[in-house]
Design a protein around this motif. Structure first.
Motif, PDB file in Angstrom:
ATOM      1  N   VAL A  68       0.841  -1.196   0.000  1.00  0.00           N
ATOM      2  CA  VAL A  68       0.000   0.000   0.000  1.00  0.00           C
ATOM      3  C   VAL A  68       0.875   1.245   0.000  1.00  0.00           C
ATOM      4  O   VAL A  68       1.878   1.298   0.696  1.00  0.00           O
ATOM      5  N   LYS A  69       0.472   2.229  -0.794  1.00  0.00           N
ATOM      6  CA  LYS A  69       1.040   3.579  -0.666  1.00  0.00           C
ATOM      7  C   LYS A  69      -0.107   4.566  -0.664  1.00  0.00           C
ATOM      8  O   LYS A  69      -1.026   4.450  -1.481  1.00  0.00           O
ATOM      9  N   GLN A  70      -0.040   5.514   0.237  1.00  0.00           N
ATOM     10  CA  GLN A  70      -1.123   6.484   0.346  1.00  0.00           C
ATOM     11  C   GLN A  70      -0.533   7.880   0.387  1.00  0.00           C
ATOM     12  O   GLN A  70       0.145   8.256   1.330  1.00  0.00           O
ATOM     13  N   SER A  71      -0.799   8.648  -0.663  1.00  0.00           N
ATOM     14  CA  SER A  71      -0.241   9.987  -0.765  1.00  0.00           C
ATOM     15  C   SER A  71      -1.330  11.008  -0.457  1.00  0.00           C
ATOM     16  O   SER A  71      -2.418  10.936  -1.004  1.00  0.00           O
TER      17      SER A  71
ATOM     18  N   ARG B 241      -2.745   3.533  -3.518  1.00  0.00           N
ATOM     19  CA  ARG B 241      -2.343   2.490  -4.454  1.00  0.00           C
ATOM     20  C   ARG B 241      -2.232   1.162  -3.715  1.00  0.00           C
ATOM     21  O   ARG B 241      -1.554   1.071  -2.688  1.00  0.00           O
TER      22      ARG B 241
ATOM     23  N   GLU C 249       6.026   1.486  -6.770  1.00  0.00           N
ATOM     24  CA  GLU C 249       7.091   2.476  -6.963  1.00  0.00           C
ATOM     25  C   GLU C 249       6.574   3.885  -6.669  1.00  0.00           C
ATOM     26  O   GLU C 249       6.855   4.450  -5.639  1.00  0.00           O
ATOM     27  N   SER C 250       5.794   4.439  -7.584  1.00  0.00           N
ATOM     28  CA  SER C 250       5.385   5.840  -7.471  1.00  0.00           C
ATOM     29  C   SER C 250       4.346   6.037  -6.373  1.00  0.00           C
ATOM     30  O   SER C 250       3.428   5.230  -6.223  1.00  0.00           O
ATOM     31  N   ASP C 251       4.475   7.139  -5.624  1.00  0.00           N
ATOM     32  CA  ASP C 251       3.439   7.487  -4.658  1.00  0.00           C
ATOM     33  C   ASP C 251       2.208   8.041  -5.377  1.00  0.00           C
ATOM     34  O   ASP C 251       1.106   7.994  -4.854  1.00  0.00           O
ATOM     35  N   LEU C 252       2.437   8.596  -6.561  1.00  0.00           N
ATOM     36  CA  LEU C 252       1.334   9.180  -7.332  1.00  0.00           C
ATOM     37  C   LEU C 252       0.774   8.169  -8.310  1.00  0.00           C
ATOM     38  O   LEU C 252       1.512   7.401  -8.935  1.00  0.00           O
ATOM     39  N   VAL C 253      -0.537   8.206  -8.498  1.00  0.00           N
ATOM     40  CA  VAL C 253      -1.191   7.386  -9.517  1.00  0.00           C
ATOM     41  C   VAL C 253      -0.920   8.035 -10.878  1.00  0.00           C
ATOM     42  O   VAL C 253      -1.064   9.244 -11.021  1.00  0.00           O
ATOM     43  N   PRO C 254      -0.498   7.254 -11.868  1.00  0.00           N
ATOM     44  CA  PRO C 254      -0.326   7.850 -13.199  1.00  0.00           C
ATOM     45  C   PRO C 254      -1.674   8.187 -13.848  1.00  0.00           C
ATOM     46  O   PRO C 254      -2.691   7.577 -13.528  1.00  0.00           O
TER      47      PRO C 254
ATOM     48  N   HIS D 133       4.538  13.405   2.786  1.00  0.00           N
ATOM     49  CA  HIS D 133       3.105  13.214   3.035  1.00  0.00           C
ATOM     50  C   HIS D 133       2.544  11.975   2.356  1.00  0.00           C
ATOM     51  O   HIS D 133       1.379  11.959   1.951  1.00  0.00           O
ATOM     52  N   SER D 134       3.357  10.971   2.188  1.00  0.00           N
ATOM     53  CA  SER D 134       2.841   9.713   1.661  1.00  0.00           C
ATOM     54  C   SER D 134       3.167   8.620   2.672  1.00  0.00           C
ATOM     55  O   SER D 134       4.224   8.629   3.293  1.00  0.00           O
ATOM     56  N   ARG D 135       2.214   7.694   2.825  1.00  0.00           N
ATOM     57  CA  ARG D 135       2.378   6.624   3.812  1.00  0.00           C
ATOM     58  C   ARG D 135       2.731   5.309   3.147  1.00  0.00           C
ATOM     59  O   ARG D 135       2.188   4.987   2.088  1.00  0.00           O
TER      60      ARG D 135
ATOM     61  N   ASN E 210      11.347   6.399  -8.492  1.00  0.00           N
ATOM     62  CA  ASN E 210      10.079   5.668  -8.506  1.00  0.00           C
ATOM     63  C   ASN E 210       9.327   5.898  -9.814  1.00  0.00           C
ATOM     64  O   ASN E 210       8.685   4.998 -10.343  1.00  0.00           O
TER      65      ASN E 210
ATOM     66  N   GLU F 125       8.336   3.130 -12.503  1.00  0.00           N
ATOM     67  CA  GLU F 125       6.921   2.993 -12.860  1.00  0.00           C
ATOM     68  C   GLU F 125       6.773   2.802 -14.374  1.00  0.00           C
ATOM     69  O   GLU F 125       5.840   2.160 -14.838  1.00  0.00           O
TER      70      GLU F 125
ATOM     71  N   ASP G  47       3.809  10.788 -15.108  1.00  0.00           N
ATOM     72  CA  ASP G  47       3.428  11.106 -16.494  1.00  0.00           C
ATOM     73  C   ASP G  47       4.423  12.031 -17.175  1.00  0.00           C
ATOM     74  O   ASP G  47       4.768  11.817 -18.339  1.00  0.00           O
TER      75      ASP G  47
END
Ligand code: SF4
Lengths: 195, 541
Positions: A33-36, A53, A60-65, B173-175, B248, B252, B327
């Motif tokens: 799990v990753k939660q941004s 996620r 990998e990425s904390d952000l969703v593409p 700020h990400s867990r 990351n 990705e 992106d």
């Protein structure tokens, strides 16, 4: 398997606690799990978003593409449309229906709800009404957790346990009302999915 | 090993607790606030033997850093945490501390805010680490945030210099799950061997500066061999250098590339020059992915032969500002963008943050608006805090917001330049942070200006941390600074008093000299959470 969720709402609605409940359940099932989150200024009645996620392999990425979110889960109808570009072609929009119109050019609610209904996969939930019926007006985000639950790659029972764990220390009655709200949300999602 | 879900900020905090810190200091600032909050909440539970460190909010980042220096001078470990712009305030002790013979590990955790989610600029703290000539570690995930913070204390002691740990908002700020090791005990007190190493008189400072310069090769040797800087050579013509969380975004997308690029990841600075040269030996192009300034990109241009094209933010292959995203990185890698979701079938208006309903600031600004009505156009300078939102309609009440405390100095400057009325509006905690010193300037000159201190008793914007000075002592401070008692006024910022408050503010604006008005009422958010906490303590006892 990767399951990306973009959560949306307005500061103060409980976007992060909703995200936290799903995240805790996913962890219990052994998922990565990753939660941004966005903290700070955005909490004052402004748009709030979190990226959650879930995957069965390290993330990998904390952000969703862009174009990858399986779900947009929103506590407010206008906010459900703000991040549409994140949605995958077969992704679902699950949103509470009650507007929080704290900006001047907020669209007329009927136009807004119609717009949401035209999306390929949308589940509109009267979360406020269902929370009220469950006896806990603040439990709209539990209704929304319920509405999302049948679509998530997590067993519904695990999410229920996550709800119990979160409210356990507030007493049996609070837990039961939150669970009633959660189940009411589930019911709506099941009915909408069948239609 | 215990596993828990932590924010990047909290992982830094846990790393510091497990490194056996004796003290932690911070001034709240998004996105760094949760570092000290975690230590305040969990210090006793997570530290070795339940031996909680001293953890304190400070007047500002400079005082935080200096207190940490004192701990280090006593041979014990200290963490100091701040946001990027806070490091400007602490730059003086930070840069000088690199010349000292640091004995107890001294770690500066600084959180940058690319994309300016909650900041006035997106400056890159890696340049300040470089400026001070110290090592900087940049974690790429929560696990590394934990591990690197622990390691930073060891490095600080090994090299005798402070070490920076740089975060960005997205990691802060990400867990994610963090696996933690065993905590270490706090260090005993140990006085410096030679006090001249802590007294930066020019003769000592020159010697210490040479010591720092002589250490640079050792820093390079470290960053050239640490596993944080990882080199993988692939046969193709493309190479990528990632820094921090940019790795990351590369990972990705990398599976979609026809062939894997050569890759150097940088997690520790100074930039590992030898690894960069090895990376590019057979490359045609090297793409630099980094959050913040084109710092690595610029350095790499100076390190490698001109036949290799260096592309990144500065070359225009990535946006020059804002956060990287999976992106933007995808596009820079030359991959086709994924189909984005449906276009919103309706216009979606922005929803900017707003002052909370019932916020005392709103009433103060209403009073100010009425007080200014009918006067010639003057200037209302303001500052950093919730009240900066008064810049937005419907209030549209302020003309400036620059940096902590600037409102007072700017109002004085405007008044010196002949602008009347000159009004400065500043929050109580911002005033204590950096407003006291410019007020001394205004007192000394008895400048014709009016300072309005919005006293809500807390640091509102970052989550209602307590201010250092209780409201009741603010007037005594002002009078002690020499503010004329006849023009030092405390008002109750309640909506039912707006008319009388406006009249009083008007009188002070018309006074041909310095006036200070304290508009006091507690932040409604803070009042609400105090009530909640009270209920919970009553409920559980
Ligand atoms: S948090 Fe407090 S100070 Fe900030 S807007 Fe809300 S009520 Fe006002």
């Amino acid at each position: 398997m990767t399951y990306d969720i973009v959560l949306a709402g307005v500061g103060g609605q409980g976007v992060l606690s909703l995200s936290g409940i799903i995240a805790a359940a996913a962890l219990e099932e052994g998922l990565f799990v990753k939660q941004s989150e966005v903290h700070g200024m955005a909490q004052r009645g402004g748009a709030v978003t979190a990226h959650l996620r879930l995957a069965d392999a390290p993330i990998e990425s904390d952000l969703v593409p862009v174009g990858r979110a399986a779900m947009i889960l929103s506590l407010e109808p206008l906010e459900s449309l703000r991040y549409l570009e994140m949605l995958a072609p077969d992704g679902a929009v699950v949103t509470a229906a009650a507007p929080l119109a704290n900006v001047k050019d907020y669209p007329p609610i009927e136009e807004l709800l119609t717009a949401i209904r035209t999306l390929p996969r949308a589940i509109l939930v009267d979360a406020a009404g269902l929370a009220q019926a469950a006896g806990l007006a603040q439990a709209t985000n539990m209704v929304m957790a319920g509405a999302a639950a049948p679509l998530l790659p997590i067993r519904v029972g695990t999410i229920e346990r996550s709800v119990r764990a979160r409210f356990g220390r507030k007493g049996a009655e609070v837990v039961e009302r939150n669970l009633a709200a959660f189940r009411a949300g589930q019911e709506v999602a099941r009915c909408t999915a069948k239609q | 090993m215990s596993a828990r879900v932590l924010l990047g900020d909290e992982a830094v905090a846990l790393g510091a607790l497990h490194a056996g810190i004796t003290s932690a200091y911070a001034y709240p600032g998004t996105p760094s606030t949760e570092i000290l909050e975690y230590i305040l909440q969990r210090g006793g539970a997570d530290a070795y033997g339940g031996d909680a460190p001293v953890a304190a909010w400070t007047a500002n980042e400079k005082t935080a850093f200096e207190q940490a220096l004192g701990v280090s001078m006593a041979g014990r470990r200290a963490l100091v945490a701040m946001k990027h712009v806070g490091l400007n305030v602490a730059a003086d002790p930070f840069v000088n501390s690199a010349l000292l013979a640091i004995s107890g590990g001294l770690v500066l955790a600084v959180a940058d805010d690319p994309g300016m989610h909650s900041s006035q600029n997106e400056q890159d703290s890696r340049l300040l680490a470089d400026f001070a000539r110290v090592i900087c570690l940049e974690p790429r995930n929560q696990q590394e945030a934990y591990e690197m913070t622990r390691e930073a204390f060891e490095l600080s002691e090994r090299f005798g210099t402070p070490v920076m740990v740089r975060l960005v908002t997205r990691l802060a700020h990400s867990r994610a799950v963090v696996r933690a090791g065993e905590p270490e005990a706090q260090r005993p007190i140990a006085h410096p061997e030679d006090s001249r190493d802590w007294i930066l008189l020019p003769a000592n400072a020159r010697r210490r500066w040479r010591t720092l310069l002589e250490r640079q090769p050792a820093f390079h040797a470290f960053t050239g061999t640490t596993p944080h800087n990882e080199l993988q050579i692939a046969p193709g013509p493309l190479g990528v250098i990632t820094a921090g969380i940019a790795r990351n975004y590369l990972r990705e997308n990398v599976a979609d590339l026809a062939e894997a690029p050569s890759h150097l990841h940088v997690g520790a600075y100074p930039i590992p020059a030898a690894l960069v040269r090895r990376l590019v030996e057979r490359l045609e192009t090297v793409l630099i992915l980094e959050d913040g300034y084109p710092y690595v990109e610029r350095a790499v241009r100076g390190l490698i032969p001109p036949r290799v094209a260096v592309i990144g933010r500065e070359s225009g292959h990535l946006p020059p500002d804002g956060e990287l995203t999976p992106d933007t990185v995808r596009e820079a890698l030359g991959l086709p963008l994924r189909c984005s979701g449906p276009i919103a079938p309706i216009n979606v208006p922005d929803r900017p943050p707003q002052l909370c309903a019932g916020c005392p600031h709103t009433d103060s600004f209403h009073a100010l608006e009425r007080a200014l009505a009918g006067l010639p156009r003057g200037i209302v300078t303001s500052d950093i805090g919730c009240y900066t939102l008064a810049a937005l309609p419907p209030l549209s009440a302020i003309d400036s917001c620059v940096c902590m405390g600037a409102s007072i100095g700017m109002a004085k400057g405007a008044s010196d330049a002949g602008v009347r009325p000159a009004v400065a509006v500043i929050g109580d905690s911002t005033f204590l942070h950096s407003g006291v010193t410019p007020l001394m300037d205004a007192v000394a000159a008895d400048t014709d200006m009016t300072v309005i201190i919005l006293d809500n008793e807390v640091v509102g914007m970052t989550g209602a941390q307590p201010t250092l000075l209780p409201s009741s002592r603010l007037p005594a401070l002002l009078l002690g600074l020499g503010v004329n008692p006849d023009h030092c006024v405390v008002l109750d910022a309640h909506p039912r008093r707006t008319t009388e408050n406006a009249a009083r503010v008007r009188r002070e604006i018309e006074h041909r000299g310095l006036s200070v008005v304290v508009a006091a009422r507690v932040c409604v958010e803070a009042a609400r959470s105090r009530k909640r906490m009270h209920k919970e303590t009553v409920g559980t006892s």
